[in-house]
Every structure is written in structure tokens, then in C-alpha cells.
Design a protein around this motif. Structure first.
Motif, PDB file in Angstrom:
ATOM      1  N   ILE A   7      23.431  -3.082   3.930  1.00  0.00           N
ATOM      2  CA  ILE A   7      23.046  -2.740   2.562  1.00  0.00           C
ATOM      3  C   ILE A   7      24.116  -1.843   1.953  1.00  0.00           C
ATOM      4  CG2 ILE A   7      21.330  -1.546   1.145  1.00  0.00           C
ATOM      5  CD1 ILE A   7      19.262  -2.285   3.307  1.00  0.00           C
ATOM      6  N   ASP A   8      24.600  -2.214   0.773  1.00  0.00           N
ATOM      7  CA  ASP A   8      25.623  -1.419   0.093  1.00  0.00           C
ATOM      8  C   ASP A   8      25.031  -0.319  -0.780  1.00  0.00           C
ATOM      9  OD1 ASP A   8      27.705  -2.903   1.207  1.00  0.00           O
ATOM     10  OD2 ASP A   8      27.648  -4.381  -0.415  1.00  0.00           O
ATOM     11  N   ASP A   9      23.788  -0.466  -1.199  1.00  0.00           N
ATOM     12  CA  ASP A   9      23.150   0.512  -2.089  1.00  0.00           C
ATOM     13  C   ASP A   9      23.006   1.863  -1.399  1.00  0.00           C
ATOM     14  OD1 ASP A   9      22.549  -2.182  -2.885  1.00  0.00           O
ATOM     15  OD2 ASP A   9      21.155  -1.348  -4.346  1.00  0.00           O
ATOM     16  N   GLU A  10      23.117   2.940  -2.180  1.00  0.00           N
ATOM     17  CA  GLU A  10      22.971   4.292  -1.635  1.00  0.00           C
ATOM     18  C   GLU A  10      21.513   4.671  -1.439  1.00  0.00           C
ATOM     19  OE1 GLU A  10      25.158   7.206  -3.846  1.00  0.00           O
ATOM     20  OE2 GLU A  10      26.915   5.911  -3.981  1.00  0.00           O
ATOM     21  N   VAL A  11      20.654   4.173  -2.316  1.00  0.00           N
ATOM     22  CA  VAL A  11      19.230   4.472  -2.257  1.00  0.00           C
ATOM     23  C   VAL A  11      18.481   3.151  -2.200  1.00  0.00           C
ATOM     24  CG1 VAL A  11      17.293   5.595  -3.427  1.00  0.00           C
ATOM     25  CG2 VAL A  11      19.577   6.588  -3.588  1.00  0.00           C
ATOM     26  N   ILE A  12      17.486   3.071  -1.304  1.00  0.00           N
ATOM     27  CA  ILE A  12      16.744   1.825  -1.129  1.00  0.00           C
ATOM     28  C   ILE A  12      15.240   2.068  -1.217  1.00  0.00           C
ATOM     29  CG2 ILE A  12      18.493   0.630   0.227  1.00  0.00           C
ATOM     30  CD1 ILE A  12      16.934   1.527   2.760  1.00  0.00           C
ATOM     31  N   GLU A  13      14.516   0.971  -1.356  1.00  0.00           N
ATOM     32  CA  GLU A  13      13.058   0.998  -1.398  1.00  0.00           C
ATOM     33  C   GLU A  13      12.548   0.308  -0.134  1.00  0.00           C
ATOM     34  OE1 GLU A  13       9.990  -1.666  -3.894  1.00  0.00           O
ATOM     35  OE2 GLU A  13      11.295  -0.393  -5.125  1.00  0.00           O
ATOM     36  N   ILE A  14      11.587   0.946   0.542  1.00  0.00           N
ATOM     37  CA  ILE A  14      10.974   0.354   1.727  1.00  0.00           C
ATOM     38  C   ILE A  14       9.468   0.286   1.486  1.00  0.00           C
ATOM     39  CG2 ILE A  14      10.708   0.453   4.228  1.00  0.00           C
ATOM     40  CD1 ILE A  14      13.206   2.207   4.340  1.00  0.00           C
ATOM     41  N   ASN A  15       8.901  -0.898   1.711  1.00  0.00           N
ATOM     42  CA  ASN A  15       7.493  -1.140   1.417  1.00  0.00           C
ATOM     43  C   ASN A  15       6.721  -1.492   2.676  1.00  0.00           C
ATOM     44  OD1 ASN A  15       7.604  -1.136  -1.635  1.00  0.00           O
ATOM     45  ND2 ASN A  15       9.175  -2.638  -1.146  1.00  0.00           N
ATOM     46  N   PHE A  16       5.489  -0.975   2.761  1.00  0.00           N
ATOM     47  CA  PHE A  16       4.609  -1.201   3.908  1.00  0.00           C
ATOM     48  C   PHE A  16       3.207  -1.545   3.430  1.00  0.00           C
ATOM     49  CE2 PHE A  16       7.598   2.211   4.837  1.00  0.00           C
ATOM     50  CZ  PHE A  16       8.168   1.833   6.034  1.00  0.00           C
ATOM     51  N   ASN A  17       2.483  -2.315   4.233  1.00  0.00           N
ATOM     52  CA  ASN A  17       1.058  -2.544   3.990  1.00  0.00           C
ATOM     53  C   ASN A  17       0.208  -1.985   5.112  1.00  0.00           C
ATOM     54  OD1 ASN A  17       0.641  -3.634   1.449  1.00  0.00           O
ATOM     55  ND2 ASN A  17       1.283  -5.662   2.109  1.00  0.00           N
ATOM     56  N   SER A  18       0.708  -2.063   6.345  1.00  0.00           N
ATOM     57  CA  SER A  18      -0.037  -1.546   7.484  1.00  0.00           C
ATOM     58  C   SER A  18       0.924  -1.313   8.638  1.00  0.00           C
ATOM     59  CB  SER A  18      -1.131  -2.542   7.916  1.00  0.00           C
ATOM     60  OG  SER A  18      -0.546  -3.671   8.525  1.00  0.00           O
ATOM     61  N   GLU A  72       0.813  -1.213   0.000  1.00  0.00           N
ATOM     62  CA  GLU A  72       0.000   0.000   0.000  1.00  0.00           C
ATOM     63  C   GLU A  72       0.847   1.264   0.000  1.00  0.00           C
ATOM     64  OE1 GLU A  72      -2.924  -0.066   3.086  1.00  0.00           O
ATOM     65  OE2 GLU A  72      -3.757  -1.968   2.412  1.00  0.00           O
ATOM     66  N   THR A  73       2.049   1.175   0.577  1.00  0.00           N
ATOM     67  CA  THR A  73       2.942   2.336   0.645  1.00  0.00           C
ATOM     68  C   THR A  73       4.349   1.919   0.270  1.00  0.00           C
ATOM     69  OG1 THR A  73       1.610   3.269   2.443  1.00  0.00           O
ATOM     70  CG2 THR A  73       3.805   4.197   2.118  1.00  0.00           C
ATOM     71  N   LYS A  74       4.955   2.688  -0.629  1.00  0.00           N
ATOM     72  CA  LYS A  74       6.328   2.425  -1.046  1.00  0.00           C
ATOM     73  C   LYS A  74       7.105   3.736  -0.959  1.00  0.00           C
ATOM     74  CE  LYS A  74       8.214   2.076  -5.422  1.00  0.00           C
ATOM     75  NZ  LYS A  74       8.280   1.539  -6.786  1.00  0.00           N
ATOM     76  N   ILE A  75       8.282   3.695  -0.320  1.00  0.00           N
ATOM     77  CA  ILE A  75       9.107   4.899  -0.256  1.00  0.00           C
ATOM     78  C   ILE A  75      10.491   4.594  -0.830  1.00  0.00           C
ATOM     79  CG2 ILE A  75       7.889   5.753   1.772  1.00  0.00           C
ATOM     80  CD1 ILE A  75      10.435   5.156   3.414  1.00  0.00           C
ATOM     81  N   ILE A  76      11.103   5.631  -1.365  1.00  0.00           N
ATOM     82  CA  ILE A  76      12.493   5.590  -1.833  1.00  0.00           C
ATOM     83  C   ILE A  76      13.249   6.564  -0.942  1.00  0.00           C
ATOM     84  CG2 ILE A  76      14.055   5.969  -3.775  1.00  0.00           C
ATOM     85  CD1 ILE A  76      11.993   3.751  -4.315  1.00  0.00           C
ATOM     86  N   ILE A  77      14.355   6.091  -0.336  1.00  0.00           N
ATOM     87  CA  ILE A  77      15.070   6.906   0.640  1.00  0.00           C
ATOM     88  C   ILE A  77      16.571   6.672   0.528  1.00  0.00           C
ATOM     89  CG2 ILE A  77      14.874   5.139   2.447  1.00  0.00           C
ATOM     90  CD1 ILE A  77      14.426   7.474   4.454  1.00  0.00           C
ATOM     91  N   GLU A  78      17.347   7.713   0.876  1.00  0.00           N
ATOM     92  CA  GLU A  78      18.804   7.590   0.929  1.00  0.00           C
ATOM     93  C   GLU A  78      19.170   6.802   2.178  1.00  0.00           C
ATOM     94  OE1 GLU A  78      21.148  11.170   0.241  1.00  0.00           O
ATOM     95  OE2 GLU A  78      19.338  12.073  -0.627  1.00  0.00           O
ATOM     96  N   LYS A  79      19.817   5.666   1.975  1.00  0.00           N
ATOM     97  CA  LYS A  79      20.103   4.751   3.076  1.00  0.00           C
ATOM     98  C   LYS A  79      20.959   5.378   4.166  1.00  0.00           C
ATOM     99  CE  LYS A  79      23.459   2.338   3.303  1.00  0.00           C
ATOM    100  NZ  LYS A  79      24.688   1.713   3.715  1.00  0.00           N
ATOM    101  N   ASP A  80      22.035   6.101   3.807  1.00  0.00           N
ATOM    102  CA  ASP A  80      22.951   6.644   4.813  1.00  0.00           C
ATOM    103  C   ASP A  80      22.281   7.673   5.721  1.00  0.00           C
ATOM    104  OD1 ASP A  80      25.038   5.007   4.043  1.00  0.00           O
ATOM    105  OD2 ASP A  80      25.902   6.488   2.670  1.00  0.00           O
ATOM    106  N   LYS A  81      21.446   8.522   5.162  1.00  0.00           N
ATOM    107  CA  LYS A  81      20.738   9.517   5.986  1.00  0.00           C
ATOM    108  C   LYS A  81      19.751   8.831   6.933  1.00  0.00           C
ATOM    109  CE  LYS A  81      21.146  13.441   2.886  1.00  0.00           C
ATOM    110  NZ  LYS A  81      20.428  14.405   2.038  1.00  0.00           N
TER     111      LYS A  81
END
Length: 135
Positions: free
Chosen positions: A97-108, A19-28
Motif C-alpha cells: 500500500i502506497d497510502d500513508e493513512v488507510i481504513e481497516i474495516n471489521f464486522n466480527s 460494525e467497526t471502522k478504523i483509520i490508521i497510519e500505515k507505516d506505524k
């Protein structure tokens, strides 16, 4: 040596739709979560409260020692959500996680959170939330 036996079918636990997907800078994000860890101890345990709204993620923790209230810019697709996590579990996943930007997914606010790279299926982290007190 190969182990024999029945293993958990983890693929069935990971949702296909979110239901919710965010893209965020992992280091921050990791830096903010690590700051919350300064406020917890064996005697003082408190979840980090994460609120996702339009283009912002708010990371909040308040204990007897002090409080942290960080806001980070994110890309959001989906509905707003307020969810709590054990900051140590969240930090452990982010540190690996080595990636600089990641995706985090939520449903509830009670379902698992899925952390993964944006463009691959190289890894998937699943973290279960904790209940937060509504104040």
C-alpha cells in the motif's frame, strides 16, 4: 491470451456494511506488525492479537522467544473488537500500500478484515482472521 472459465465472484464476499471502522497510519502499523514477525518461525507459530478500543489499537504477540505489546493511536467508528491474524499475511498487504493513512474495516472476530484507501476504491485487501486463544 485471455483465459476462459468461471471465476469466483469476489464482489459477493466483500461486505457492504461494517460494525467497526478504523483509520490508521500505515507505516506505524506495519512497523509494529513486522516486529511481531520476529517472534515466529516454522516451529513457533502464533497469531498476532489485535484489540481495538477507544482511540487505541493494541498489537500483542507472545511466544517462547519473547513478547510484543504495542499501542497506536487510531480513529475508531464502531464497537470494540479483539481479533487475530497471521502477521505475515497482514504485513504483505500493508507493504503493498502506497497510502500513508488507510481504513481497516471489521464486522466480527471471525469475519474478513477489509483494508482500503480512505478516499478511493483503487484497491481492496481482504484478510481472513485466525482464532485466538482467550487466556
Amino acid at each position: 491470451r485471455i483465459l476462459e472459465g468461471e471465476f469466483l465472484k469476489y464482489e459477493e464476499v466483500i461486505p457492504d456494511e461494517f460494525e467497526t471502522k478504523i483509520i490508521i497510519e500505515k507505516d506505524k502499523f506495519l512497523s509494529s506488525i513486522e516486529r511481531t514477525m520476529l517472534l515466529v518461525s516454522e516451529e513457533i507459530k502464533s497469531p498476532v492479537k489485535i484489540t481495538i478500543s477507544e482511540e487505541k489499537i493494541n498489537i500483542l504477540m507472545t511466544t517462547e522467544i519473547g513478547s510484543i505489546n504495542d499501542n497506536l493511536n487510531i480513529d475508531v467508528n464502531g464497537k470494540e473488537i479483539e481479533i487475530g491474524f497471521n502477521s505475515r499475511y497482514l504485513a504483505d498487504a500493508l507493504k503493498n500500500i502506497d497510502d500513508e493513512v488507510i481504513e481497516i474495516n471489521f464486522n466480527s472476530d471471525v469475519g474478513p478484515c477489509i483494508i482500503k484507501p480512505i478516499d478511493s476504491e483503487e484497491f481492496i485487501y481482504m484478510i481472513l482472521p485466525v482464532r485466538i486463544k482467550n487466556e
